[in-house]
Each structure stands twice: as structure tokens, then as C-alpha cells.
Scaffold this active site. Structure first.
Site, mmCIF file in Angstrom:
data_model
loop_
_atom_site.group_PDB
_atom_site.id
_atom_site.type_symbol
_atom_site.label_atom_id
_atom_site.label_comp_id
_atom_site.label_asym_id
_atom_site.label_seq_id
_atom_site.Cartn_x
_atom_site.Cartn_y
_atom_site.Cartn_z
ATOM 1 N N LYS A 178 83.633 24.060 72.931
ATOM 2 C CA LYS A 178 82.870 25.249 73.330
ATOM 3 C C LYS A 178 81.564 25.310 72.544
ATOM 4 O O LYS A 178 81.579 25.428 71.320
ATOM 5 C CB LYS A 178 83.678 26.525 73.033
ATOM 6 C CG LYS A 178 83.044 27.751 73.699
ATOM 7 C CD LYS A 178 83.584 29.057 73.157
ATOM 8 C CE LYS A 178 82.821 29.579 71.984
ATOM 9 N NZ LYS A 178 81.400 29.873 72.227
ATOM 10 N N GLY A 231 80.050 27.229 62.039
ATOM 11 C CA GLY A 231 79.530 28.558 62.352
ATOM 12 C C GLY A 231 79.572 29.443 61.123
ATOM 13 O O GLY A 231 79.528 28.946 59.983
ATOM 14 N N SER A 232 79.688 30.729 61.346
ATOM 15 C CA SER A 232 79.610 31.677 60.231
ATOM 16 C C SER A 232 80.900 31.679 59.412
ATOM 17 O O SER A 232 81.983 31.337 59.916
ATOM 18 C CB SER A 232 79.360 33.076 60.784
ATOM 19 O OG SER A 232 80.444 33.456 61.602
ATOM 20 N N THR A 233 80.773 32.103 58.176
ATOM 21 C CA THR A 233 81.938 32.225 57.301
ATOM 22 C C THR A 233 82.891 33.283 57.871
ATOM 23 O O THR A 233 84.114 33.128 57.807
ATOM 24 C CB THR A 233 81.472 32.571 55.874
ATOM 25 O OG1 THR A 233 80.678 31.467 55.417
ATOM 26 C CG2 THR A 233 82.628 32.782 54.919
ATOM 27 N N GLU A 253 82.901 24.163 58.780
ATOM 28 C CA GLU A 253 81.551 24.028 58.207
ATOM 29 C C GLU A 253 80.883 25.390 58.354
ATOM 30 O O GLU A 253 80.533 25.784 59.467
ATOM 31 C CB GLU A 253 80.758 22.961 58.965
ATOM 32 C CG GLU A 253 81.367 21.565 58.921
ATOM 33 C CD GLU A 253 81.359 20.958 57.532
ATOM 34 O OE1 GLU A 253 80.577 21.411 56.678
ATOM 35 O OE2 GLU A 253 82.159 20.036 57.301
HETATM 36 P P1 NAD Z 1 79.229 32.206 64.761
HETATM 37 O O1 NAD Z 1 80.328 32.059 63.773
HETATM 38 O O2 NAD Z 1 78.909 33.553 65.263
HETATM 39 O O3 NAD Z 1 79.560 31.340 66.068
HETATM 40 C C1 NAD Z 1 79.786 29.943 66.024
HETATM 41 C C2 NAD Z 1 80.633 29.537 67.214
HETATM 42 O O4 NAD Z 1 81.922 30.085 67.061
HETATM 43 C C3 NAD Z 1 80.125 30.054 68.551
HETATM 44 O O5 NAD Z 1 80.388 29.081 69.531
HETATM 45 C C4 NAD Z 1 80.957 31.297 68.771
HETATM 46 O O6 NAD Z 1 81.105 31.660 70.123
HETATM 47 C C5 NAD Z 1 82.299 30.876 68.180
HETATM 48 N N1 NAD Z 1 83.161 31.930 67.657
HETATM 49 C C6 NAD Z 1 82.803 33.099 67.063
HETATM 50 N N2 NAD Z 1 83.903 33.775 66.677
HETATM 51 C C7 NAD Z 1 84.969 32.999 67.004
HETATM 52 C C8 NAD Z 1 86.385 33.148 66.862
HETATM 53 N N3 NAD Z 1 86.930 34.209 66.280
HETATM 54 N N4 NAD Z 1 87.178 32.168 67.316
HETATM 55 C C9 NAD Z 1 86.651 31.060 67.890
HETATM 56 N N5 NAD Z 1 85.334 30.871 68.069
HETATM 57 C C10 NAD Z 1 84.505 31.823 67.624
HETATM 58 O O7 NAD Z 1 77.981 31.475 64.142
HETATM 59 P P2 NAD Z 1 76.509 31.382 64.740
HETATM 60 O O8 NAD Z 1 75.849 32.702 64.561
HETATM 61 O O9 NAD Z 1 76.566 30.747 66.083
HETATM 62 O O10 NAD Z 1 75.847 30.303 63.768
HETATM 63 C C11 NAD Z 1 75.239 30.603 62.554
HETATM 64 C C12 NAD Z 1 76.171 30.291 61.405
HETATM 65 O O11 NAD Z 1 76.567 28.929 61.438
HETATM 66 C C13 NAD Z 1 75.501 30.493 60.049
HETATM 67 O O12 NAD Z 1 76.406 31.149 59.199
HETATM 68 C C14 NAD Z 1 75.260 29.071 59.558
HETATM 69 O O13 NAD Z 1 75.191 28.906 58.158
HETATM 70 C C15 NAD Z 1 76.445 28.371 60.125
HETATM 71 N N6 NAD Z 1 76.210 26.933 60.207
HETATM 72 C C16 NAD Z 1 76.852 26.123 59.324
HETATM 73 C C17 NAD Z 1 76.639 24.741 59.349
HETATM 74 C C18 NAD Z 1 77.351 23.812 58.403
HETATM 75 O O14 NAD Z 1 77.327 22.620 58.648
HETATM 76 N N7 NAD Z 1 77.962 24.292 57.340
HETATM 77 C C19 NAD Z 1 75.764 24.218 60.299
HETATM 78 C C20 NAD Z 1 75.115 25.080 61.170
HETATM 79 C C21 NAD Z 1 75.344 26.443 61.124
#
Ligand code: NAD
Length: 485
Positions: A178, A231-233, A253
């Protein structure tokens, strides 16, 4: 092949392009213009179940397909990404707001490198054997896990999506993936590429939708045996809470609040040039961007004046214009969040040295989401501005007296993704690198990536490592076989 962006994006399930079962869509907005430029499926558990069913059916065939055949198919996907660089880069820029030159130079080439790298990697992947002198010999088999779930964010859409999918497929797994609902277009175009490349039906399934509606259904499904999430923490924590009691393999990550540690003896010009990039590339929306700039006291004033002056000169503009250094931030929600973080910094006593405001661009981008690159000083290490991830074009400056204080400031964070160290003193650079609690350290450089190296964070920046053998090990299950001699 014609890879133009459609009005309606579709899911890719069992080898075919399908509308979401519930018929619902989310608006996909170009953040540089404010215009709706496509509709994204708002898929739910029904689409996810269909995708998992397709992946399960394909698994016996794909997991036993000779690695040489997998290598050929993944390489064909890489080649088709290269062949369609211009269309993919334009789609990425329209979805994300990043400058087109950046999509062309970084995002799309890296997506094809990901496929090529892991296609080649699986041809060289080997396992261990342990010899017990004249008693026995053990050898380890590494077998694909089954159906893997890959979930990715919006900041480097195709780049990070393929960084997960490629090793999972190379290792013989089938995948339900996804992309972010905020930037879905290139993942959709990848579906068309996979069909053209002859990837067998059901091996890769791409389901579009929100985190709560679609991502959580992937995570909770008992047939998903491994989850690779970026994604986010916050979301990582939710995913871990669901996946851990089901004993799924997890690679997370997550966020960062990375320090740039700058000593007086650095190569000034290189440091200045690179720190501008590491602060504001992709509007500061790279997990590896440095957002806390720590500068040795003796050069603090010089640094502050020159850095702020250079930041003020960065051209903010239409992402399609080659002269734009800064494009739009990704969405209205994120735009509001970043501006509220700047307000918070001011309330906390921060002094704005550059930027601090939204920007209106004339013409096509008049309704776009642009924010000035922003530099803030005067805040202590424990305030919210210096502790919480902003993930936008905002950095803070702090000064330090000596190495110990630099380390203390660098490690005053719940995150531990990456850090940069700027000094000509090799011993000091290595001493500090060993003590900074981050998974990735760059000495006198930034974002120099070798795909073989372990990639991931300490603390709240995640668990597990991606890249190289780490990724192929994550997507396989080791089995020891002992033969008595
Ligand atoms: P996000 O966590 O809101 O979403 C990331 C993905 O997860 C999206 O596809 C979203 O639809 C999905 N998602 C959200 N909640 C979910 C859940 N409960 N269960 C399953 N899927 C879920 O993050 P974002 O706003 O898209 O991205 C920004 C974040 O990503 C920042 O915190 C950034 O630091 C982090 N990031 C980390 C890395 C790394 O390699 N460490 C790389 C890029 C971005």
C-alpha cells in the site's frame, strides 16, 4: 507504453487493474496548484482480502521460480522504469510538490536501482554452514516467508515503495503493498509496468487507500507474515501493537530529528553547501534531513549569518520550473502542521533568522502550498521544537562549547535515525560517530548511499534494518538443518 496519469487510479490485484469494491474514492490533490488531479481508491478490507488471496495463490509458483527467472523479471521492471523516467517523474512531482528536476535526478532513478540491486542481490545471496568437526554439519536454508505487507509514506513515494517491494519479491515472497494515499500515482503506474514486464499474476498486489481503512487491514490479517513499514513513529507504534502479539516479522523505519554536528575545523564551503541540502532538500521532507544544527561556539555567529543569508536566496517556485530549489509541501494538512510548528517555536522563545512564513507564487501555483525555508535560533534542547519531528523546511541552530556538549546535544532526542559530523580531525570524527546514538552517520557528507549498507534507526526511529543482505534476511526465514556424520 503509455504511462499518463489517469483520472481514476485503480488497484492492482491478481494481475489486473480493478476499481475498489466499495466504489469509494479519495481526492488526490496536486499540492503545487491546489487542483484535484485524480481520484484514489479508498479501498477497505474486502480489497485487501482479495489481494491476500491472490498473493497466497501465487506463492507456491513464485517461491519456486528459479532465482535467475526472478532476476530477469525484476530487471525488466527496472528497465521499464528507466524507459518511462519522464512520465514517472512528472507524476511524482504532481503528487508530491517536489521539483521535477529532483524527481528526475533522484526519485525515479533510485526506484529502478532498487529493482536492479535486489534482482542482482538474490543471484549472489548465500547461506551459512556450521561444521562440528567430525560429528555433524549444519547448513542454513533461507526460505521465503509467504505473503509480505509493504506500507510506505508520501515523501519519496516510488523510491521507498520499491525499496521494500524489490527485496521481498527477489527473495521469493508475494506482496500486498500500500503506497501513501497522499501520493499514490507512481505506485499505480508501477502496476502497469509490472504487467508489461510479465510479472506473474498475484505476485505483487497494490491496494490503495488510507492507513485506518486499508493499511490496518493488511497489518492485522493473519496471512501477512512479515510487515515492512516506513512512516511516522505514531503509526509504527500502532502497527507494532497489532503485529507483535501475532508474532509477525516487523521492520519499522520511522521518524527522525537528526543532528548536524559542525566543528570549527570543518571544510567550510563543503559543509555550508551540504548543510543547505541536508536541511531543505525535498522541502525538508526526507527522514534523513538534519533538523537540529549544532555548531561549535567559536564559529556560531559566522555560521548563523552566512547560513541564513544563503537560505533566504533559495528560490521557492513552481516545481516544473528548473530554477526552483524549493517546491510545495505535500498536503494542506502537512502545510498547516508545519506552520503551527513555526508558531510553537516562536511561543517557545525561538528567533526566526530566515523564513517563517507561507509563500504565494504567481500564476499556475497561486493556490499551492509553499513555505519559506526557515531557520530558528534561541531554543534549548528540551523544548518541543527541538524534540518533536516537524518533517518540513524548518531547522534550529544551537551552539556547543566542546565535544562532550556536542554529543550530549546530539543524543538529547527520542529519535536516532541519522547524523552528520563535520570536522577535519579524523580521530574526533570517529570518536563521535561511535557515540552518537543513530543508525546512520555521515562524516563530511550527507545522503551518500550504498544500497548494501544497513539502513535504519535507533530508539523511536524504528526497529530492524533495510538494505543489502539485511533486507534479504528480513524477507526470508532461516532454517537450520543438521546432519550427523
Ligand atoms: P504515516 O505514518 O502517516 O503514513 C505512512 C503510511 O502508513 C501511509 O501509507 C499510511 O496510509 C499508512 N498508515 C498510517 N497509519 C497506519 C496504520 N495504523 N496501519 C497501517 N498503515 C498505516 O507517515 P507519513 O506522514 O506518510 O510519512 C512521514 C513520516 O515517515 C515521517 O515521520 C518520516 O520521518 C517517516 N519516514 C521515515 C523514513 C525512514 O526510513 N526512517 C523514511 C521516510 C519517511
Amino acid at each position: 507504453m503509455n504511462l499518463s496519469a489517469p483520472d481514476h487510479i485503480a488497484n492492482y490485484i491478481a494481475g489486473s487493474i480493478q476499481a475498489p469494491i466499495n466504489g469509494r474514492y479519495i481526492e488526490n490533490i496536486n499540492p503545487a496548484t491546489g487542483e484535484v488531479y485524480s481520484a484514489t481508491p479508498d479501498s477497505d478490507i474486502k480489497d485487501v482480502e482479495e489481494a491476500i488471496g491472490a498473493a497466497r495463490s501465487a506463492f507456491p509458483m513464485w517461491s519456486t521460480t528459479p532465482v535467475e527467472e526472478r532476476f530477469k523479471i525484476l530487471n525488466r521492471i527496472a528497465q521499464l522504469i528507466d524507459d518511462n523516467l519522464d512520465s514517472l517523474a512528472l507524476a511524482e512531482t504532481n503528487d508530491n510538490g517536489k521539483p521535477l528536476w529532483l524527481s528526475k535526478r533522484v526519485d525515479i532513478p533510485r526506484a529502478s536501482s532498487n529493482f536492479r540491486f535486489f534482482a542482482t542481490g538474490i543471484m549472489h545471496f548465500s547461506t551459512e554452514s556450521h561444521n562440528m568437526e567430525d560429528k555433524a554439519i549444519n547448513y542454513t536454508l533461507r526460505q521465503p516467508i509467504g505473503v509480505a505487507g509493504c506500507i510506505s509514506p508520501w515523501n519519496l513515494p516510488l523510491y521507498l515503495f520499491t525499496w521494500k517491494i524489490a527485496p521481498a519479491l527477489a527473495a521469493g515472497n508475494c506482496v500486498v503493498a500500500k503506497p501513501s494515499e497522499v501520493t499514490p500515482m507512481t505506485a499505480y503506474l508501477l502496476s502497469l509496468i509490472c504487467i508489461e514486464a510479465g510479472l506473474p499474476d498475484g505476485v505483487l498486489n497494490i491496494v490503495h487507500g488510507t492507513g485506518p481503512g486499508c493499511g490496518s487491514a493488511i497489518v492485522a490479517h493473519p496471512e501477512i507474515k512479515a510487515i515492512s513499514f516506513t512512516g511516522s513513529t505514531r503509526a509504527g507504534r500502532e502497527i507494532a501493537a497489532v503485529a507483535a502479539p501475532m508474532f509477525k516479522k516487523l521492520s519499522l523505519e520511522l521518524g527522525g530529528k537528526n543532528p548536524n554536528i559542525i566543528f570549527a575545523d570543518c571544510d567550510w564551503d563543503k559543509m555550508m553547501r551540504t548543510t543547505l541540502q541536508s536541511s531543505f532538500s525535498n522541502q525538508g521532507q526526507i527522514c534523513l534531513c538534519g533538523s537540529r544544527i549544532l555548531v561549535e561556539e567559536s564559529i556560531y555567529e559566522k555560521f548563523k549569518h552566512e547560513f541564513a543569508a544563503r537560505v533566504k536566496k533559495l528560490t521557492i517556485g513552481d516545481p516544473l520550473d528548473d530554477n526552483s530549489r524549493q517546491g510545495a509541501v505535500v498536503s494542506r494538512m502537512h502545510f498547516d502542521k508545519v506552520l503551527s510548528c513555526i508558531d510553537l517555536a516562536k511561543e517557545e522563545g525561538g528567533i526566526i533568522l530566515a523564513g517563517g512564513n507561507s509563500v504565494i507564487i504567481d500564476g499556475r501555483c497561486a493556490n499551492g502550498l509553499f513555505i519559506e525555508p526557515t531557520v530558528i535560533e534561541g531554543l534549548g534542547p528540551h523544548c518541543r521544537t527541538n524534540m518533536e519531528e516537524i518533517f518540513g523546511p524548518v531547522v534550529t541552530l544551537q551552539s556547543f562549547k566542546n565535544e562532550d556538549e556536542a554529543l550530549q546535544l546530539a543524543n538529547t532526542s527520542d529519535y536516532g535515525l541519522s547524523a552528520t559530523i563535520w570536522t577535519q580531525d579524523v580521530s574526533r570524527a570517529n570518536r563521535i560517530a561511535a557515540q552518537v546514538k543513530s543508525g546512520i552517520i555521515w562524516i563530511n557528507c550527507w545522503l551518500l548511499r550504498d544500497l548494501r549498507t544497513p539502513f535504519g534507526g535507533f530508539k523511536n526511529s524504528g526497529i530492524g534494518r533495510e538494505g543489502g543482505w539485511d533486507a534479504l534476511r528480513f524477507f526470508t526465514e532461516p532454517k537450520n538443518i543438521c546432519i550427523e556424520l
